[in-house]
Structure formats: structure tokens, C-alpha cells
Design a protein around this motif. Structure first.
Motif, PDB file in Angstrom:
ATOM      1  N   SER A 226       0.815  -1.225   0.000  1.00 13.27           N
ATOM      2  CA  SER A 226       0.000   0.000   0.000  1.00 13.27           C
ATOM      3  C   SER A 226       0.850   1.276   0.000  1.00 13.27           C
ATOM      4  CB  SER A 226      -0.959   0.007   1.193  1.00 13.27           C
ATOM      5  OG  SER A 226      -0.264  -0.153   2.397  1.00 13.27           O
ATOM      6  N   SER A 227       2.105   1.191   0.501  1.00 12.37           N
ATOM      7  CA  SER A 227       2.853   2.433   0.707  1.00 12.37           C
ATOM      8  C   SER A 227       4.321   2.389   0.255  1.00 12.37           C
ATOM      9  CB  SER A 227       2.835   2.799   2.202  1.00 12.37           C
ATOM     10  OG  SER A 227       1.534   2.781   2.710  1.00 12.37           O
ATOM     11  N   GLY A 228       4.740   1.310  -0.376  1.00  9.37           N
ATOM     12  CA  GLY A 228       6.172   1.134  -0.677  1.00  9.37           C
ATOM     13  C   GLY A 228       6.748   2.120  -1.680  1.00  9.37           C
ATOM     14  N   HIS A 229       5.875   2.821  -2.400  1.00  9.75           N
ATOM     15  CA  HIS A 229       6.365   3.714  -3.461  1.00  9.75           C
ATOM     16  C   HIS A 229       5.713   5.098  -3.374  1.00  9.75           C
ATOM     17  CE1 HIS A 229       7.954  -0.052  -5.019  1.00  9.75           C
ATOM     18  NE2 HIS A 229       6.791  -0.530  -4.683  1.00  9.75           N
ATOM     19  N   TYR A 230       5.318   5.473  -2.123  1.00  8.59           N
ATOM     20  CA  TYR A 230       4.769   6.823  -1.883  1.00  8.59           C
ATOM     21  C   TYR A 230       3.551   7.087  -2.771  1.00  8.59           C
ATOM     22  CZ  TYR A 230       9.592   6.413  -0.516  1.00  8.59           C
ATOM     23  OH  TYR A 230      10.756   5.934  -0.010  1.00  8.59           O
ATOM     24  N   ASP A 231       3.576   8.229  -3.494  1.00  8.49           N
ATOM     25  CA  ASP A 231       2.417   8.574  -4.313  1.00  8.49           C
ATOM     26  C   ASP A 231       2.407   7.820  -5.643  1.00  8.49           C
ATOM     27  OD1 ASP A 231       4.721  10.141  -4.670  1.00  8.49           O
ATOM     28  OD2 ASP A 231       3.617  11.885  -5.369  1.00  8.49           O
ATOM     29  N   ASN A 232       3.242   6.771  -5.712  1.00  9.71           N
ATOM     30  CA  ASN A 232       3.287   5.926  -6.902  1.00  9.71           C
ATOM     31  C   ASN A 232       2.871   4.498  -6.535  1.00  9.71           C
ATOM     32  OD1 ASN A 232       5.912   4.796  -9.128  1.00  9.71           O
ATOM     33  ND2 ASN A 232       3.958   5.693  -9.683  1.00  9.71           N
ATOM     34  N   SER A 233       2.398   4.318  -5.290  1.00  7.03           N
ATOM     35  CA  SER A 233       2.140   2.963  -4.800  1.00  7.03           C
ATOM     36  C   SER A 233       0.972   2.297  -5.527  1.00  7.03           C
ATOM     37  CB  SER A 233       1.863   2.982  -3.290  1.00  7.03           C
ATOM     38  OG  SER A 233       2.992   3.496  -2.610  1.00  7.03           O
ATOM     39  N   GLY A 234      -0.054   3.077  -5.817  1.00 10.08           N
ATOM     40  CA  GLY A 234      -1.211   2.504  -6.519  1.00 10.08           C
ATOM     41  C   GLY A 234      -0.813   2.029  -7.905  1.00 10.08           C
ATOM     42  N   ASP A 235      -0.045   2.847  -8.605  1.00  7.49           N
ATOM     43  CA  ASP A 235       0.362   2.497  -9.965  1.00  7.49           C
ATOM     44  C   ASP A 235       1.302   1.285  -9.958  1.00  7.49           C
ATOM     45  OD1 ASP A 235       0.335   3.185 -12.810  1.00  7.49           O
ATOM     46  OD2 ASP A 235       2.482   3.564 -12.511  1.00  7.49           O
ATOM     47  N   PHE A 236       2.155   1.214  -8.945  1.00  7.08           N
ATOM     48  CA  PHE A 236       3.074   0.076  -8.844  1.00  7.08           C
ATOM     49  C   PHE A 236       2.278  -1.215  -8.605  1.00  7.08           C
ATOM     50  CE2 PHE A 236       6.165  -2.773  -6.920  1.00  7.08           C
ATOM     51  CZ  PHE A 236       7.338  -2.503  -7.621  1.00  7.08           C
ATOM     52  N   ALA A 237       1.280  -1.148  -7.717  1.00  9.27           N
ATOM     53  CA  ALA A 237       0.435  -2.326  -7.452  1.00  9.27           C
ATOM     54  C   ALA A 237      -0.327  -2.717  -8.722  1.00  9.27           C
ATOM     55  CB  ALA A 237      -0.534  -2.031  -6.313  1.00  9.27           C
ATOM     56  N   TYR A 238      -0.796  -1.727  -9.445  1.00  8.76           N
ATOM     57  CA  TYR A 238      -1.572  -1.964 -10.671  1.00  8.76           C
ATOM     58  C   TYR A 238      -0.709  -2.629 -11.744  1.00  8.76           C
ATOM     59  CZ  TYR A 238      -4.342  -0.697 -14.812  1.00  8.76           C
ATOM     60  OH  TYR A 238      -5.070  -0.719 -15.978  1.00  8.76           O
ATOM     61  N   ARG A 239       0.510  -2.113 -11.907  1.00  4.71           N
ATOM     62  CA  ARG A 239       1.341  -2.603 -13.004  1.00  4.71           C
ATOM     63  C   ARG A 239       2.141  -3.845 -12.634  1.00  4.71           C
ATOM     64  NH1 ARG A 239       5.190   0.462 -15.096  1.00  4.71           N
ATOM     65  NH2 ARG A 239       5.330   1.897 -13.340  1.00  4.71           N
ATOM     66  N   ILE A 240       2.540  -3.965 -11.361  1.00  3.08           N
ATOM     67  CA  ILE A 240       3.458  -5.050 -10.992  1.00  3.08           C
ATOM     68  C   ILE A 240       2.782  -6.083 -10.080  1.00  3.08           C
ATOM     69  CG2 ILE A 240       5.622  -5.531  -9.728  1.00  3.08           C
ATOM     70  CD1 ILE A 240       6.185  -2.578 -11.318  1.00  3.08           C
ATOM     71  N   GLY A 241       1.966  -5.645  -9.167  1.00  5.13           N
ATOM     72  CA  GLY A 241       1.200  -6.597  -8.364  1.00  5.13           C
ATOM     73  C   GLY A 241       2.022  -7.360  -7.353  1.00  5.13           C
ATOM     74  N   LEU A 242       3.127  -6.775  -6.907  1.00  2.73           N
ATOM     75  CA  LEU A 242       3.934  -7.387  -5.847  1.00  2.73           C
ATOM     76  C   LEU A 242       4.225  -6.336  -4.785  1.00  2.73           C
ATOM     77  CD1 LEU A 242       6.712  -9.316  -7.856  1.00  2.73           C
ATOM     78  CD2 LEU A 242       4.683 -10.302  -6.757  1.00  2.73           C
ATOM     79  N   PRO A 243       4.288  -6.753  -3.517  1.00  4.57           N
ATOM     80  CA  PRO A 243       4.771  -5.812  -2.502  1.00  4.57           C
ATOM     81  C   PRO A 243       6.205  -5.408  -2.835  1.00  4.57           C
ATOM     82  CG  PRO A 243       4.212  -7.966  -1.520  1.00  4.57           C
ATOM     83  CD  PRO A 243       4.017  -8.088  -2.990  1.00  4.57           C
ATOM     84  N   GLY A 244       6.488  -4.133  -2.726  1.00  3.47           N
ATOM     85  CA  GLY A 244       7.828  -3.673  -3.101  1.00  3.47           C
ATOM     86  C   GLY A 244       8.245  -2.463  -2.302  1.00  3.47           C
ATOM     87  N   LYS A 245       9.507  -2.110  -2.437  1.00  2.97           N
ATOM     88  CA  LYS A 245      10.013  -0.869  -1.822  1.00  2.97           C
ATOM     89  C   LYS A 245      11.057  -0.280  -2.728  1.00  2.97           C
ATOM     90  CE  LYS A 245      10.285   2.415   0.919  1.00  2.97           C
ATOM     91  NZ  LYS A 245      10.117   3.172  -0.341  1.00  2.97           N
ATOM     92  N   SER A 246      10.892   0.996  -3.014  1.00  2.00           N
ATOM     93  CA  SER A 246      11.856   1.692  -3.869  1.00  2.00           C
ATOM     94  C   SER A 246      12.780   2.550  -3.014  1.00  2.00           C
ATOM     95  CB  SER A 246      11.108   2.581  -4.854  1.00  2.00           C
ATOM     96  OG  SER A 246      10.286   3.486  -4.138  1.00  2.00           O
ATOM     97  N   GLY A 247      13.916   2.905  -3.576  1.00  2.00           N
ATOM     98  CA  GLY A 247      14.836   3.844  -2.945  1.00  2.00           C
ATOM     99  C   GLY A 247      15.349   4.812  -3.991  1.00  2.00           C
TER     100      GLY A 247
END
Ligand code: GLN
Length: 307
Positions: free
Chosen positions: A238-259
């Protein structure tokens, strides 16, 4: 499958914008690209610059969160929420309305609170914050089974020198009574854990416990409980990519964390972990080519948690 990933990203390598608000990160070669997939049986498949170290930055927040939950338990959630922020990683706007309680532990404010817990727990008898940093580094080395993992002190110093934004967040929270330690003591630990340098191979290996209910499938170490593992992954989704988290879930569908060093850690529960590195970022501070590579890998493997 990795060949297909390589082909898909080849024309895009070098795109995105390298982070420059931390001066020491600005000089990283934007054409770097590495990827490592760690599987349950300890096998590792890699691409490109997977043995070159990069700055972990916010990916370290997953390990500080795991360590803090172990150290202080669910008390952590008294001082930080678990809702997506919909705001940039270093945003201050919600903190005033929400009385200094950050939305989640993966935005900077929430990660600073998490680190503050670690400093309180591990550094009570110390003037400085180094014991908490050593605890984290020891955990990372043990999980990666690699004692060579180090902090890049030049990156840590560069962030400390240019860290007005994080200081503002920490002081604002202190004004609401949400800092247990002096701001500079906690930030000293925060800047240093963000500056841990890892390779894709080390990162994928270190995070393998998250793909297996909190238990390292190779060594058998229960790093966090099964329930906590599930919850860490929920926050990553829900929050691993800040204001990009929804798009990341939509496109990739895995829990993740960016740096902002250009790394992304993604977890495929029951399957394995993927660490990817490409320094050029999108507007939300997530690696552009890294997320393209993850999208293609998930297309190939069918590893999306959404089926
Ligand atoms: N160390 C960075 C900061 O505090 C981490 C940000 C990130 O990787 N998104 O700004």
C-alpha cells in the motif's frame, strides 16, 4: 525469462532522472542496470550489474521496520500509522493535520519515527546512535550471508549535510512529542542506514525471509513472525512507493520498496525476491527502468499476488 526482461528494458536503459538532492548520488552512472532473483532453495539468477553496490536509501526502511517490530513490538504503531499517504516521500503537509503521527513507516517521517524507536532501544547508554546502526548492519550481513556489506560514509555525510527536509520533519514531530531522542541523534542513524551500499544479489538474498512467512528458507532463521511478515508486505503493497504505490500495485502486483538510489526490492510470496537497480527515477522517486523490468518479469512468471 530473464532474457525477455533484458530485451524489454534494453532500449530504455539510461532513462529517468538520477536523484541529485543528495549530492553524492548525483554522480552515479544512469546506464547501470542490475537484477537478481533469489529463489527459496537459495538459487540466484542475475542480469547485468547485479554485483555492483548501490545506495539502498529507502529500501533500508523495510529492514529497520522488521528490526523495530522485533525490538519494540506493536508499540511501534502508537506513533506511526499504516495508511498510504498519497504524498511524496519527504512531504510534511499531513503531519500538521495529523498531530505529528506519520501516515506509515515507509515515508521519511514514519521511517524517522521507526529509527527513533531503534535508537531508544539500542542506544540508551550511548551518546551517539551507532549501536542501532551496527545492529541493522549486522542483521543485513547475516541475512545476506555476506560480511562485506558496508555503509557508504560519503553518501551518509552528503545526506547529513543536505538534510534540511528530514530535519524539518523530525523537528515538526518533536514539537508534537513524537520523538523520544534528540533529533540529531536519531537522524544520525537514519542517514547512515539509508547509506548502506548493497548489490542486487545481496539485497535479494537478505530479503528472502519476506517471501517465506518471515523465515529465511535457507538458514531456517525466523526473522519476524509469520503474522508480522504478512503485515510488512501489506504496508509495502500500500505504501512502498509513496504517491506511486497505486500504480506500482496496478502494473506489478507485488509488494515492493523503492529507494532514490534506483533500487527496488519486490517480494513474490512463496516464490522468491527480486532486487533491481537502475539509477534513473520517475517523478515519485521510483526507478523507471527497474519498474519496467519488474513488470516484464511478473508478466513472464505470473508472480503477481493478484493471480
Ligand atoms: N535517504 C533518503 C531521504 O531521506 C531516502 C528517500 C528515498 O529513498 N525515497 O530523502
Amino acid at each position: 525469462m530473464l532474457n525477455a526482461v533484458e530485451q524489454a528494458v534494453a532500449p530504455e536503459i539510461g532513462t529517468g532522472k538520477v536523484a541529485d538532492y543528495i549530492p553524492a548520488l548525483a554522480s552515479v552512472d544512469p546506464r547501470k542496470f542490475g537484477l537478481a532473483v533469489a529463489l527459496s532453495d537459495g538459487r540466484m539468477e542475475t542480469l547485468g550489474d547485479s554485483d555492483e553496490a548501490f545506495s539502498m536509501q529507502s529500501i533500508s526502511k523495510i529492514f529497520t521496520l522488521s528490526l523495530a517490530l522485533k525490538a519494540v513490538g506493536d508499540r511501534l504503531w502508537d506513533r506511526v500509522g499504516r495508511e498510504p499517504s498519497g504524498s511524496p516521500f519527504n512531504s510534511i503537509v499531513q503531519l500538521e493535520n495529523e498531530q505529528g503521527i506519520p501516515r506509515n513507516p515507509l515515508i521519511n517521517a514514519g521511517a524517522i519515527v521507526t529509527t527513533d524507536h531503534l535508537v531508544e532501544h539500542y542506544c540508551a547508554d550511548s551518546d551517539g546512535a551507532e549501536p542501532a546502526v551496527v545492529e541493522l548492519l549486522t542483521m543485513l550481513r547475516r541475512l545476506a550471508q555476506d560480511d562485506t556489506i558496508q555503509i557508504d560514509s560519503a553518501v551518509a555525510l552528503s545526506e547529513a549535510e543536505s538534510g534540511s527536509r528530514n530535519r524539518a520533519l523530525a523537528h515538526f514531530m518533536a514539537a508534537f512529542g513524537n520523538m523520544a531522542n534528540p533529533v540529531e541523534k536519531t537522524l544520525a542513524a537514519y542517514f547512515r542506514h539509508c547509506a548502506v551500499a548493497v548489490t542486487c544479489r545481496q539485497l535479494a538474498r537478505a530479503a528472502l525471509f519476506l517471501a517465506h512467512g518471515g523465515r529465511d528458507p535457507v538458514t531456517g532463521e525466523q526473522v519476524v513472525t509469520r503474522q508480522r511478515c504478512r503485515r510488512i508486505l501489506a504496508v509495502m503493497m500500500s505504501s512502498g512507493h509513496y504517491d506511486n504505490s497505486g500504480d506500482f500495485a496496478y502494473r506489478i502486483g507485488l509488494p515492493g520498496k523503492s529507494g532514490v538510489g534506483g533500487g527496488i526490492l519486490a517480494v513474490a510470496p512463496g516464490q522468491g525476491t527480486i532486487a533491481v537497480w537502475s539509477p534513473g527515477l520517475n517523478r515519485a522517486g521510483t526507478s523507471r527502468v527497474g519498474s519496467l523490468a519488474l513488470g516484464e518479469l511478473v508478466r513472464q512468471t505470473g508472480w503477481s499476488v493478484f493471480g
